[in-house]
Write an enzyme that holds these catalytic residues in place. Structure first.
Site, PDB file in Angstrom:
ATOM      1  N   TYR A   1       0.836  -1.192   0.000  1.00  0.00           N
ATOM      2  CA  TYR A   1       0.000   0.000   0.000  1.00  0.00           C
ATOM      3  C   TYR A   1       0.876   1.250   0.000  1.00  0.00           C
ATOM      4  O   TYR A   1       1.630   1.510   0.943  1.00  0.00           O
ATOM      5  CB  TYR A   1      -0.925   0.030   1.215  1.00  0.00           C
ATOM      6  CG  TYR A   1      -1.875  -1.140   1.318  1.00  0.00           C
ATOM      7  CD1 TYR A   1      -2.133  -1.987   0.242  1.00  0.00           C
ATOM      8  CD2 TYR A   1      -2.539  -1.410   2.512  1.00  0.00           C
ATOM      9  CE1 TYR A   1      -3.009  -3.056   0.345  1.00  0.00           C
ATOM     10  CE2 TYR A   1      -3.418  -2.471   2.632  1.00  0.00           C
ATOM     11  CZ  TYR A   1      -3.643  -3.295   1.543  1.00  0.00           C
ATOM     12  OH  TYR A   1      -4.512  -4.358   1.667  1.00  0.00           O
TER      13      TYR A   1
ATOM     14  N   GLN B   1      -7.615 -13.601   4.262  1.00  0.00           N
ATOM     15  CA  GLN B   1      -8.229 -12.320   3.905  1.00  0.00           C
ATOM     16  C   GLN B   1      -8.600 -12.326   2.425  1.00  0.00           C
ATOM     17  O   GLN B   1      -7.740 -12.511   1.567  1.00  0.00           O
ATOM     18  CB  GLN B   1      -7.259 -11.165   4.194  1.00  0.00           C
ATOM     19  CG  GLN B   1      -7.863  -9.798   3.917  1.00  0.00           C
ATOM     20  CD  GLN B   1      -6.919  -8.657   4.238  1.00  0.00           C
ATOM     21  OE1 GLN B   1      -6.682  -7.787   3.415  1.00  0.00           O
ATOM     22  NE2 GLN B   1      -6.363  -8.645   5.463  1.00  0.00           N
TER      23      GLN B   1
END
Length: 281
Positions: A57, A167
């Site tokens: 990110y 996830q």
């Protein structure tokens, strides 16, 4: 706010909030950094102590935002980060973890995930994650974007049973995991961590959610989020960059969807009737 403390249990026996704070796209613009930090801090104040981030990110920028938000409060936080598949070799995992630790200014990551599968053999990555766990650099590890066959392969490895979560992309418009992946995890006590639970804001604009939202006097986004958190064994990690958005996410914990609501949502967003390949964004 007791509802904000609703938790689920990891295979290791540790409990974590069913609502976390995502950070995808944080750290990309320094002009927004202060607001991002304030949002994360408010989330901590309200009991949303699980923060999810990744080395990918903003090329580490999101981890630096997290560092600012958790400064002086590290022991309150259940910190999740991820290693890229390109760094998933034995030496690569160790180096990537050390860089993430430095960016977040901490001595350990609570849950470290393989972001998705790449070319490195899964057994090698698991051995590297286990080495980090035994060294105290990470407390637990898990995976991300694993379909059922990937999870079965993982479970066959000697230390595969130490995986704490998977996830994946899961929301009202991406219900594929319900067919086999979620039942597989539920049978083994492995919670699913749902990223993009509001489909990057698309469900917040969905006309299909307006009537239900009106009945509860909330927003469509809150209905979408409450739906993801409706059952056991699912952790939602929406991103919020404003304090008002954080408060709305927390308030979604108090929404009790009725049988009528759930039936209406099933008609608008039908559950899967066959196996679908795992979706990613």
């Amino acid at each position: 706010m007791s509802s904000a403390l609703r938790t689920t249990t990891l295979p290791c026996g540790e409990t974590v909030p069913v609502l976390g704070q995502g950070t995808w796209k944080m750290g990309e613009d320094v002009r927004r950094g202060a607001d991002e930090v304030k949002a994360l801090k408010l989330g901590l104040d309200l009991g949303i102590t699980l923060i999810d981030t990744a080395e990918m990110y903003a090329s580490g920028g999101a981890e630096e935002v997290v560092a600012e938000a958790i400064a002086g409060r590290r022991d309150e936080v259940f910190l999740v980060s991820k290693v890229l598949p390109s760094n998933a070799s034995r030496s690569g995992v160790q180096l990537a973890c050390e860089k993430s630790l430095r960016r977040m200014r901490t001595d350990r990551i609570d849950l470290y995930l393989l972001h998705w599968r790449g070319g490195v053999p899964l057994a090698e990555t698991v051995e590297a994650l286990e080495a980090l766990r035994k060294a105290g650099k990470i407390r637990h590890w898990g995976v991300s974007n694993f379909d059922t066959d990937d999870m079965e392969e993982l479970a066959r490895l000697p230390a595969g049973g130490n995986a704490q979560t998977n996830q994946v992309l899961y929301n009202l418009s991406r219900r594929g995991p319900e067919f086999d992946l979620m039942p597989w995890g539920r049978q083994r006590g492995i919670p699913l961590m749902a990223y993009s639970p509001v489909e990057q804001g698309a469900l917040a604009r969905s006309a299909k959610l307006q009537a239900i939202a009106g009945r509860h006097n909330v927003t469509p986004a809150q209905i979408a989020l409450a739906w993801v958190m409706r059952g056991d064994g699912v952790i939602a990690i929406p991103k919020a960059t404003s304090q008002e958005h954080v408060r709305q996410n927390v308030a979604a914990l108090d929404i009790k969807l009725t049988g009528e609501d759930l039936a209406e949502l099933d008609r608008a967003f039908p559950p899967p009737t066959r196996k679908r390949g795992l979706e990613m964004i």
